[in-house]
Design an enzyme around this catalytic site. Sequence first.
Site, PDB file in Angstrom:
ATOM      1  N   ASP A  57       0.883  -1.164   0.000  1.00  0.00           N
ATOM      2  CA  ASP A  57       0.000   0.000   0.000  1.00  0.00           C
ATOM      3  C   ASP A  57       0.924   1.218   0.000  1.00  0.00           C
ATOM      4  O   ASP A  57       1.608   1.485   0.999  1.00  0.00           O
ATOM      5  CB  ASP A  57      -0.883  -0.005   1.251  1.00  0.00           C
ATOM      6  CG  ASP A  57      -1.859   1.159   1.254  1.00  0.00           C
ATOM      7  OD1 ASP A  57      -1.578   2.186   0.592  1.00  0.00           O
ATOM      8  OD2 ASP A  57      -2.901   1.064   1.925  1.00  0.00           O
ATOM      9  N   ALA A  89       0.756   4.155  -9.212  1.00  0.00           N
ATOM     10  CA  ALA A  89      -0.421   3.830  -8.393  1.00  0.00           C
ATOM     11  C   ALA A  89      -1.292   5.071  -8.231  1.00  0.00           C
ATOM     12  O   ALA A  89      -0.787   6.156  -7.957  1.00  0.00           O
ATOM     13  CB  ALA A  89       0.025   3.325  -7.020  1.00  0.00           C
ATOM     14  N   SER A 115      -1.375  13.433 -14.745  1.00  0.00           N
ATOM     15  CA  SER A 115      -2.650  13.535 -15.473  1.00  0.00           C
ATOM     16  C   SER A 115      -2.758  14.950 -16.026  1.00  0.00           C
ATOM     17  O   SER A 115      -2.125  15.880 -15.492  1.00  0.00           O
ATOM     18  CB  SER A 115      -3.799  13.282 -14.482  1.00  0.00           C
ATOM     19  OG  SER A 115      -5.025  13.789 -14.974  1.00  0.00           O
ATOM     20  N   ILE A 155      -5.639   6.571  -7.438  1.00  0.00           N
ATOM     21  CA  ILE A 155      -7.090   6.432  -7.370  1.00  0.00           C
ATOM     22  C   ILE A 155      -7.708   7.765  -7.765  1.00  0.00           C
ATOM     23  O   ILE A 155      -7.079   8.817  -7.632  1.00  0.00           O
ATOM     24  CB  ILE A 155      -7.595   5.988  -5.967  1.00  0.00           C
ATOM     25  CG1 ILE A 155      -6.976   6.853  -4.854  1.00  0.00           C
ATOM     26  CG2 ILE A 155      -7.310   4.514  -5.730  1.00  0.00           C
ATOM     27  CD1 ILE A 155      -7.535   6.547  -3.465  1.00  0.00           C
ATOM     28  N   LYS A 201      -2.516  15.571  -8.350  1.00  0.00           N
ATOM     29  CA  LYS A 201      -1.626  15.519  -9.521  1.00  0.00           C
ATOM     30  C   LYS A 201      -0.830  16.821  -9.664  1.00  0.00           C
ATOM     31  O   LYS A 201       0.318  16.796 -10.102  1.00  0.00           O
ATOM     32  CB  LYS A 201      -2.436  15.207 -10.786  1.00  0.00           C
ATOM     33  CG  LYS A 201      -3.126  13.835 -10.762  1.00  0.00           C
ATOM     34  CD  LYS A 201      -2.143  12.669 -10.664  1.00  0.00           C
ATOM     35  CE  LYS A 201      -2.819  11.323 -10.881  1.00  0.00           C
ATOM     36  NZ  LYS A 201      -1.884  10.190 -10.780  1.00  0.00           N
ATOM     37  N   TYR A 235      -8.714  14.994  -7.034  1.00  0.00           N
ATOM     38  CA  TYR A 235      -7.780  14.243  -7.884  1.00  0.00           C
ATOM     39  C   TYR A 235      -6.761  15.189  -8.520  1.00  0.00           C
ATOM     40  O   TYR A 235      -5.545  14.958  -8.470  1.00  0.00           O
ATOM     41  CB  TYR A 235      -8.590  13.502  -8.952  1.00  0.00           C
ATOM     42  CG  TYR A 235      -7.791  12.701  -9.941  1.00  0.00           C
ATOM     43  CD1 TYR A 235      -7.200  11.492  -9.578  1.00  0.00           C
ATOM     44  CD2 TYR A 235      -7.655  13.126 -11.272  1.00  0.00           C
ATOM     45  CE1 TYR A 235      -6.482  10.739 -10.501  1.00  0.00           C
ATOM     46  CE2 TYR A 235      -6.945  12.381 -12.201  1.00  0.00           C
ATOM     47  CZ  TYR A 235      -6.369  11.184 -11.810  1.00  0.00           C
ATOM     48  OH  TYR A 235      -5.661  10.438 -12.729  1.00  0.00           O
ATOM     49  N   ALA A 283      -5.844  18.078  -7.577  1.00  0.00           N
ATOM     50  CA  ALA A 283      -4.938  18.643  -6.561  1.00  0.00           C
ATOM     51  C   ALA A 283      -3.790  17.676  -6.280  1.00  0.00           C
ATOM     52  O   ALA A 283      -2.634  18.088  -6.140  1.00  0.00           O
ATOM     53  CB  ALA A 283      -5.715  18.934  -5.280  1.00  0.00           C
TER      54      ALA A 283
HETATM   55  N1  LIG Z   1      -6.977   5.973 -17.077  1.00  0.00           N
HETATM   56  C1  LIG Z   1      -6.925   7.269 -17.244  1.00  0.00           C
HETATM   57  O1  LIG Z   1      -7.775   7.863 -17.934  1.00  0.00           O
HETATM   58  C2  LIG Z   1      -5.831   8.079 -16.595  1.00  0.00           C
HETATM   59  C3  LIG Z   1      -5.657   9.389 -17.030  1.00  0.00           C
HETATM   60  C4  LIG Z   1      -4.653  10.162 -16.458  1.00  0.00           C
HETATM   61  C5  LIG Z   1      -3.840   9.629 -15.481  1.00  0.00           C
HETATM   62  N2  LIG Z   1      -4.034   8.334 -15.067  1.00  0.00           N
HETATM   63  C6  LIG Z   1      -3.177   7.829 -14.000  1.00  0.00           C
HETATM   64  O2  LIG Z   1      -2.604   6.609 -14.394  1.00  0.00           O
HETATM   65  C7  LIG Z   1      -2.300   5.840 -13.236  1.00  0.00           C
HETATM   66  C8  LIG Z   1      -2.786   4.411 -13.449  1.00  0.00           C
HETATM   67  O3  LIG Z   1      -4.188   4.419 -13.554  1.00  0.00           O
HETATM   68  P1  LIG Z   1      -5.012   3.382 -14.448  1.00  0.00           P
HETATM   69  O4  LIG Z   1      -5.825   4.197 -15.382  1.00  0.00           O
HETATM   70  O5  LIG Z   1      -4.134   2.328 -14.961  1.00  0.00           O
HETATM   71  O6  LIG Z   1      -6.042   2.836 -13.369  1.00  0.00           O
HETATM   72  P2  LIG Z   1      -6.224   1.419 -12.647  1.00  0.00           P
HETATM   73  O7  LIG Z   1      -6.329   0.337 -13.634  1.00  0.00           O
HETATM   74  O8  LIG Z   1      -7.330   1.628 -11.672  1.00  0.00           O
HETATM   75  O9  LIG Z   1      -4.844   1.246 -11.887  1.00  0.00           O
HETATM   76  C9  LIG Z   1      -4.576   1.877 -10.664  1.00  0.00           C
HETATM   77  C10 LIG Z   1      -3.486   1.070  -9.971  1.00  0.00           C
HETATM   78  O10 LIG Z   1      -3.160   1.733  -8.731  1.00  0.00           O
HETATM   79  C11 LIG Z   1      -3.120   0.751  -7.720  1.00  0.00           C
HETATM   80  N3  LIG Z   1      -3.391   1.326  -6.415  1.00  0.00           N
HETATM   81  C12 LIG Z   1      -4.492   1.975  -5.994  1.00  0.00           C
HETATM   82  N4  LIG Z   1      -4.380   2.287  -4.696  1.00  0.00           N
HETATM   83  C13 LIG Z   1      -3.172   1.829  -4.289  1.00  0.00           C
HETATM   84  C14 LIG Z   1      -2.469   1.833  -3.061  1.00  0.00           C
HETATM   85  N5  LIG Z   1      -2.985   2.389  -1.945  1.00  0.00           N
HETATM   86  N6  LIG Z   1      -1.244   1.244  -2.998  1.00  0.00           N
HETATM   87  C15 LIG Z   1      -0.708   0.671  -4.100  1.00  0.00           C
HETATM   88  N7  LIG Z   1      -1.316   0.625  -5.289  1.00  0.00           N
HETATM   89  C16 LIG Z   1      -2.541   1.208  -5.375  1.00  0.00           C
HETATM   90  C17 LIG Z   1      -4.170  -0.279  -8.117  1.00  0.00           C
HETATM   91  O11 LIG Z   1      -3.869  -1.549  -7.550  1.00  0.00           O
HETATM   92  P3  LIG Z   1      -4.537  -2.171  -6.226  1.00  0.00           P
HETATM   93  O12 LIG Z   1      -5.972  -1.799  -6.229  1.00  0.00           O
HETATM   94  O13 LIG Z   1      -4.255  -3.639  -6.411  1.00  0.00           O
HETATM   95  O14 LIG Z   1      -3.766  -1.597  -5.087  1.00  0.00           O
HETATM   96  C18 LIG Z   1      -3.930  -0.344  -9.620  1.00  0.00           C
HETATM   97  O15 LIG Z   1      -2.889  -1.238  -9.909  1.00  0.00           O
HETATM   98  C19 LIG Z   1      -2.965   6.552 -12.062  1.00  0.00           C
HETATM   99  O16 LIG Z   1      -2.007   7.270 -11.321  1.00  0.00           O
HETATM  100  C20 LIG Z   1      -3.920   7.504 -12.727  1.00  0.00           C
HETATM  101  O17 LIG Z   1      -4.170   8.649 -11.949  1.00  0.00           O
HETATM  102  C21 LIG Z   1      -4.995   7.555 -15.618  1.00  0.00           C
END
Ligand SMILES: NC(=O)c1ccc[n+]([C@@H]2O[C@H](COP(=O)([O-])OP(=O)(O)OC[C@H]3O[C@@H](n4cnc5c(N)ncnc54)[C@H](OP(=O)(O)O)[C@@H]3O)[C@@H](O)[C@H]2O)c1
Length: 266
Positions: A59, A87, A138, A89, A155, A151, A153
């Site tokens: 975590d 990682a 992001s 949320i 980033k 969110y 904030a």
């Molecule tokens: N998808 C988009 O549109 C988008 C756009 C801009 C930026 N991003 C960024 O890209 C990154 C990856 O997101 P994604 O889109 O691939 O979403 P995702 O599939 O939901 O992946 C998020 C990852 O973060 C992990 N995570 C969440 N809470 C955690 C914690 N407390 N400790 C360790 N790991 C944790 C989750 O794993 P567990 O739940 O197993 O811990 C999961 O592996 C994020 O930082 C997100 O803000 C995404």
Amino acid sequence: MALTYLITGASSGIGEALALAYGARGANLVLAARDEAALERVAKGCESLGGKALVVKTDVGDPSQCDALVQKAIERFSSLDVVVNNAGISMWSRFDQITDISIFERLMRVNYLGTAYVTHYALPHLKKSRGLLVGISSLTGKTGVPTRSAYGATKHAMQGLLDAIRIEVKDEGVGVLVVSPGFVKTDIRAKALGPDGKATSASPREEDDAATMSLEECTSIIVRAIDHRKREVVMTAKAKVGLFAKLIAPNLVDRIAARAVKEKQK
Ligand SMILES: NC(=O)c1ccc[n+]([C@@H]2O[C@H](COP(=O)([O-])OP(=O)(O)OC[C@H]3O[C@@H](n4cnc5c(N)ncnc54)[C@H](OP(=O)(O)O)[C@@H]3O)[C@@H](O)[C@H]2O)c1
């Protein structure tokens, strides 16, 4: 010699896709997230492609777990070349409709503090390898986006943290890359916290595929940026233009952000 990549949030989405991309190159991978079973699945995928993978249930909001993560990585692979703070949320609510204010602290703990903690323990090893520190931020870390106050904030904080570290470690050969994707097709929105702090699937973007980047395209842009040790990636042409436009017409950029989100809650 194979490079070693530590990736947080490697159990799904962008982190999983990056792990598999580096697995296919025969890299050493340290995979961190909370869902151990999902990490084991990703590790198997990486190994079947020719990589070596270490799963560390972590975590990132807990500094002692981040310390243990880095220690286990070094015990197994001796060095770290690239650390990807991925990682994260998300949340989805107008600020004035939030009923559980704890979502601010929860998001900050994972997205921002998680990056600070992992970086704190990993940086001495990146200095030894003259490696690369990466943050998956992001577009909400670049400009205000309605319904994403907490969110965005986190980033903005992540960007400020990594921009400062970049200057500090430049002379020690460590590079710092901040990646700012727009909408990418992952499950992040299905897990996003709503106004009551519970998971919601209220994002209007799910149906709008045309404005959502594929995971494959996003991954290949990040891999290219890491290969070239870039300092910044703003992931869409529209966003690049928007960031220039913000300097002279910030109200216009606000309107574009509002339209992109298509607020449901008005
Ligand atoms: N998808 C988009 O549109 C988008 C756009 C801009 C930026 N991003 C960024 O890209 C990154 C990856 O997101 P994604 O889109 O691939 O979403 P995702 O599939 O939901 O992946 C998020 C990852 O973060 C992990 N995570 C969440 N809470 C955690 C914690 N407390 N400790 C360790 N790991 C944790 C989750 O794993 P567990 O739940 O197993 O811990 C999961 O592996 C994020 O930082 C997100 O803000 C995404």
